[in-house]
Structures are given as structure tokens and as C-alpha cells.
Design a protein around this motif. Structure first.
Motif, PDB file in Angstrom:
ATOM      1  N   ILE A   5       0.865  -1.173   0.000  1.00  0.00           N
ATOM      2  CA  ILE A   5       0.000   0.000   0.000  1.00  0.00           C
ATOM      3  C   ILE A   5       0.902   1.223   0.000  1.00  0.00           C
ATOM      4  N   MET A   7       2.075   5.084   0.298  1.00  0.00           N
ATOM      5  CA  MET A   7       1.751   6.188   1.196  1.00  0.00           C
ATOM      6  C   MET A   7       1.010   7.274   0.413  1.00  0.00           C
ATOM      7  N   PRO A   8       0.061   7.960   1.071  1.00  0.00           N
ATOM      8  CA  PRO A   8      -0.651   9.033   0.376  1.00  0.00           C
ATOM      9  C   PRO A   8       0.287  10.194   0.035  1.00  0.00           C
ATOM     10  N   TYR A  83      -3.366  12.829   1.678  1.00  0.00           N
ATOM     11  CA  TYR A  83      -4.518  11.965   1.433  1.00  0.00           C
ATOM     12  C   TYR A  83      -4.363  11.313   0.066  1.00  0.00           C
ATOM     13  N   SER A  84      -5.064  10.216  -0.119  1.00  0.00           N
ATOM     14  CA  SER A  84      -5.172   9.589  -1.436  1.00  0.00           C
ATOM     15  C   SER A  84      -6.376   8.656  -1.413  1.00  0.00           C
ATOM     16  N   PHE A  89      -9.067   1.779  -0.917  1.00  0.00           N
ATOM     17  CA  PHE A  89      -8.933   2.523   0.332  1.00  0.00           C
ATOM     18  C   PHE A  89      -8.946   4.029   0.114  1.00  0.00           C
ATOM     19  N   GLN A  91      -6.990   6.912   2.080  1.00  0.00           N
ATOM     20  CA  GLN A  91      -5.889   7.016   3.031  1.00  0.00           C
ATOM     21  C   GLN A  91      -5.755   8.455   3.498  1.00  0.00           C
ATOM     22  N   LYS A  93      -3.293  10.779   6.138  1.00  0.00           N
ATOM     23  CA  LYS A  93      -2.087  10.805   6.969  1.00  0.00           C
ATOM     24  C   LYS A  93      -1.907  12.228   7.479  1.00  0.00           C
ATOM     25  N   HIS A 101      -1.961   7.572  10.555  1.00  0.00           N
ATOM     26  CA  HIS A 101      -2.189   7.100   9.190  1.00  0.00           C
ATOM     27  C   HIS A 101      -3.439   6.227   9.223  1.00  0.00           C
ATOM     28  N   GLU A 102      -4.496   6.708   8.562  1.00  0.00           N
ATOM     29  CA  GLU A 102      -5.771   5.996   8.558  1.00  0.00           C
ATOM     30  C   GLU A 102      -6.017   5.388   7.184  1.00  0.00           C
ATOM     31  N   LEU A 103      -6.428   4.138   7.179  1.00  0.00           N
ATOM     32  CA  LEU A 103      -6.867   3.457   5.965  1.00  0.00           C
ATOM     33  C   LEU A 103      -8.350   3.166   6.122  1.00  0.00           C
TER      34      LEU A 103
END
Length: 165
Positions: A5, A7-8, A83-84, A89, A91, A93, A101-103
Motif C-alpha cells: 500500500i 503512502m498518500p 490523502y489519497s 482505500f 488514506q 495521513k 495514518h488511517e486506511l
């Protein structure tokens, strides 16, 4: 089979810092006016030393809060918020001192909305609010085109349908 995964990488709009500073300035200005009114009432009604000390402590706390809210927080939020979104997901951060960091799985998203108050409107920005069953997640300041595009993309990925009333 593990999937990497990424990173955003997407950032908040450049106008985030002045918009947040203006909002914080308005809030702290209102608080300062209220403290001035309390001080005037204290002088008028002679409430005593305890009221003077209380108002002085509140004024000091307001000053510290203003330094944080106007000077430091907007810069840190813009610098460290990422963000992404993809098919699986959303994401988020954030955090300079305590990194979070939220998924958020797209399958768990129930609603997504854009919000724009008067200060964000002045800078042509929107905030995005994403709701799941147990919580709400937000992206504080995006350009109008980016916010609407991201909202629609999340709605498609999460299979959210608009309800006509």
C-alpha cells in the motif's frame, strides 16, 4: 499474498494556511472581545481580585491559543497532511508530532459530502467529510475542482447512490 500500500501523496490546497489563519483569527478575536467585556463588567461592578485573576488567566490562555492556532497549526497542517483514494482505500495521513495514518476501506464508506463555510468560500475551498458506520473522517481544505472530483470518485468506488427526496 501481501499487497504493498503506497503512502498518500496528495496535499491540501495552497490557500489552506491563510484560510485557517483567518478562521482562527476570527475565533480568537471574538474571545478577546468577550474577555474585554468581562473586564469592563469587573471594573463596573467591582467583582474583586478573583475576577481579575480569572480574566488574566483566561487572556493568557487565549494568547497562547492564538499563537498556536494562527501561527503554528495552519502551517503544520498544510505541511504534514496527506490523502489519497483508490478503488480499495481512502488514506489519510496527518500529524507533525504524533503521526496518524488511517486506511478507510471503500466498502465501509456510507456517505461523502463537501462543506464550505464563509471563510472557505472566500478562498474557493471545500472541506470533504467521509462517514463510515462508526466514525467520520475529514479532509479540511481542498480546491473546489479537487474536492468535487474526489467526492464523486469516492462515491463511485464506495457505490454510494444519491437519494432523491
Amino acid at each position: 499474498m501481501e499487497q504493498e500500500i503506497k503512502m498518500p501523496e496528495q496535499r491540501l490546497a495552497e490557500q489552506t494556511v491563510p484560510a485557517l489563519r483567518l478562521g482562527s483569527t476570527v475565533g480568537h478575536g471574538v474571545t478577546a472581545v468577550l474577555l474585554a467585556v468581562l473586564y469592563g463588567l469587573n471594573v463596573w461592578f467591582s467583582w474583586g481580585r478573583w475576577a481579575e485573576w480569572t480574566i488574566a488567566i483566561l487572556a493568557a490562555l487565549t494568547l497562547l491559543s492564538a499563537v498556536w492556532g494562527i501561527g503554528v497549526r495552519p502551517v503544520l497542517l498544510h505541511r504534514y497532511y496527506r490523502y489519497s483514494a483508490d478503488e480499495e482505500f481512502l488514506q489519510l495521513k496527518s500529524g507533525a508530532f504524533h503521526e496518524v495514518h488511517e486506511l478507510v476501506p471503500m466498502a465501509k464508506i456510507q456517505a461523502v459530502s463537501t462543506n464550505q463555510g464563509p471563510i472557505l468560500r472566500r478562498y474557493n475551498l471545500y472541506s470533504l467529510e467521509i462517514e463510515t458506520m462508526g466514525s467520520t473522517h475529514g479532509i479540511p481544505a481542498l480546491k473546489k475542482e479537487t474536492a468535487l472530483e474526489l467526492r464523486n470518485m469516492i462515491a463511485v468506488y464506495a457505490k454510494i447512490r444519491e437519494v432523491d427526496e
